[in-house]
Design an enzyme around this catalytic site. Sequence first.
Site, PDB file in Angstrom:
ATOM      1  N   ASN A  95      -8.835  -0.171   7.160  1.00 29.57           N
ATOM      2  CA  ASN A  95      -7.658   0.648   7.452  1.00 29.57           C
ATOM      3  C   ASN A  95      -7.299   0.525   8.920  1.00 29.57           C
ATOM      4  O   ASN A  95      -8.017   1.025   9.786  1.00 29.57           O
ATOM      5  CB  ASN A  95      -7.953   2.106   7.096  1.00 29.57           C
ATOM      6  N   ASP A 127      -0.811  15.943   5.652  1.00 25.31           N
ATOM      7  CA  ASP A 127      -1.690  15.237   4.728  1.00 25.31           C
ATOM      8  C   ASP A 127      -2.979  16.039   4.523  1.00 25.31           C
ATOM      9  O   ASP A 127      -4.059  15.667   4.991  1.00 25.31           O
ATOM     10  CB  ASP A 127      -2.001  13.846   5.278  1.00 25.31           C
ATOM     11  N   ARG A 181     -13.295   5.403  -1.764  1.00 27.31           N
ATOM     12  CA  ARG A 181     -13.213   5.595  -0.314  1.00 27.31           C
ATOM     13  C   ARG A 181     -14.286   6.597   0.106  1.00 27.31           C
ATOM     14  O   ARG A 181     -14.449   7.639  -0.528  1.00 27.31           O
ATOM     15  CB  ARG A 181     -11.828   6.121   0.069  1.00 27.31           C
ATOM     16  N   HIS A 231      -7.425   4.414  -4.893  1.00 30.30           N
ATOM     17  CA  HIS A 231      -8.726   4.793  -4.333  1.00 30.30           C
ATOM     18  C   HIS A 231      -8.900   6.304  -4.389  1.00 30.30           C
ATOM     19  O   HIS A 231      -7.961   7.078  -4.231  1.00 30.30           O
ATOM     20  CB  HIS A 231      -8.950   4.242  -2.924  1.00 30.30           C
ATOM     21  N   CYS A 271      -6.572  14.285   6.881  1.00 30.74           N
ATOM     22  CA  CYS A 271      -6.418  12.905   7.321  1.00 30.74           C
ATOM     23  C   CYS A 271      -7.758  12.313   7.712  1.00 30.74           C
ATOM     24  O   CYS A 271      -8.564  12.954   8.397  1.00 30.74           O
ATOM     25  CB  CYS A 271      -5.447  12.845   8.496  1.00 30.74           C
ATOM     26  N   TYR A 326       0.851  -1.191   0.000  1.00 34.75           N
ATOM     27  CA  TYR A 326       0.000   0.000   0.000  1.00 34.75           C
ATOM     28  C   TYR A 326       0.884   1.236   0.000  1.00 34.75           C
ATOM     29  O   TYR A 326       1.925   1.268   0.682  1.00 34.75           O
ATOM     30  CB  TYR A 326      -0.916   0.011   1.224  1.00 34.75           C
ATOM     31  N   ASP A 363      -2.938   5.696  -2.793  1.00 31.53           N
ATOM     32  CA  ASP A 363      -3.923   6.674  -2.345  1.00 31.53           C
ATOM     33  C   ASP A 363      -3.863   7.888  -3.274  1.00 31.53           C
ATOM     34  O   ASP A 363      -2.845   8.567  -3.351  1.00 31.53           O
ATOM     35  CB  ASP A 363      -3.565   7.064  -0.906  1.00 31.53           C
ATOM     36  N   ASP A 388      -6.086  10.441  -3.024  1.00 31.42           N
ATOM     37  CA  ASP A 388      -6.852  11.513  -2.373  1.00 31.42           C
ATOM     38  C   ASP A 388      -8.180  11.741  -3.096  1.00 31.42           C
ATOM     39  O   ASP A 388      -8.915  10.808  -3.348  1.00 31.42           O
ATOM     40  CB  ASP A 388      -6.023  12.792  -2.296  1.00 31.42           C
ATOM     41  N   GLU A 397     -13.886   4.445   5.455  1.00 34.17           N
ATOM     42  CA  GLU A 397     -12.876   4.997   6.355  1.00 34.17           C
ATOM     43  C   GLU A 397     -13.435   5.249   7.751  1.00 34.17           C
ATOM     44  O   GLU A 397     -14.600   5.621   7.928  1.00 34.17           O
ATOM     45  CB  GLU A 397     -12.330   6.305   5.769  1.00 34.17           C
ATOM     46  N   GLU A 456     -11.417   9.384  -2.918  1.00 36.47           N
ATOM     47  CA  GLU A 456     -12.287   9.607  -1.765  1.00 36.47           C
ATOM     48  C   GLU A 456     -13.313  10.705  -2.019  1.00 36.47           C
ATOM     49  O   GLU A 456     -13.232  11.448  -3.003  1.00 36.47           O
ATOM     50  CB  GLU A 456     -11.442   9.937  -0.530  1.00 36.47           C
TER      51      GLU A 456
END
Length: 299
Positions: A213, A62, A161, A116, A126, A48, A89, A91, A191, A118
């Site tokens: 996660n 982040d 996500r 993914h 985060c 990952y 990731d 975002d 998440e 989101e």
Amino acid sequence: MLYSGKSPAAKRADFRSALASGELLRFPGAFNPLSARLIERKGFEGVYISGAVLSADLGLPDIGLTTLTEVAGRAKQIARMTDLPAIVDADTGFGEPMNVARTVQELEDAGLAGTHIEDQVNPKRCGHLDGKQVVDEHTALQRIRAAVDARRDPNFLIMARTDIRAVDGLQAAVDRAKALVDAGADAIFPEAMATLEEFAAVRAAVDVPLLANMTEFGKSELFTVQQLADVGMNIVIWPVSLLRLAMGAAMRGLDELTENGTLTGRLGEMQHRSELYDLIDYEAYNHFDTSIFNFTIER
């Protein structure tokens, strides 16, 4: 020697087969290419690549400050070092739906097995911090549709996500997961689930692979692999764990230098030079051209 001998297409096909097996796949987070190789060496099923780790690697929080170029470039460096599939990731997809489409194709070209996208507002934060905001359902579905339409390799995994659990509760997360699957998402990343029962509720609602996660110091309890398998999860990630372990060791080492002026007392905690040479396959480079690589590895 050099990079993985397995093509990105083969990694994606193997990843899809592994997902179809129903077994829980373990994807520790790699913080650099060498750690990805170590993950493979230790027998895990995938790698990952965390947005939080990529941000931290640049000394940034982040909160959506990294660019597509930075993420795709670093993800390529990590993914090409291992035969394992790598998920990155992405975002919120780095912009509007057309940007999401470009993101998917850039990540395909970088050799990733999946990504993914989101449903947070941009700039994101985060997933385990308070005060998150999510976009409306129409916007969230547009992102996923754009991602699905843009991919060229049908085995490239488009995961959606959703962060809505922390904003509007579990039922909202279940409803959004269903809508994201209807929009074409191959898998769902719910998440910040608080309990195993919440993971189970999402599992009961959708018939696609689910990712759990297990990030430290977050909203979710740190469930075991077996606990997650028992409620039907398909992938588990530990996104920042190796970075946290490495940085913790680095902090202690620097403190030791400050206090004692030597790291002699920490030698037992270090990766030995011979272990490093074995991991990066020094011997293969030596055999490749002994007229250039004419060294001897000390044991």
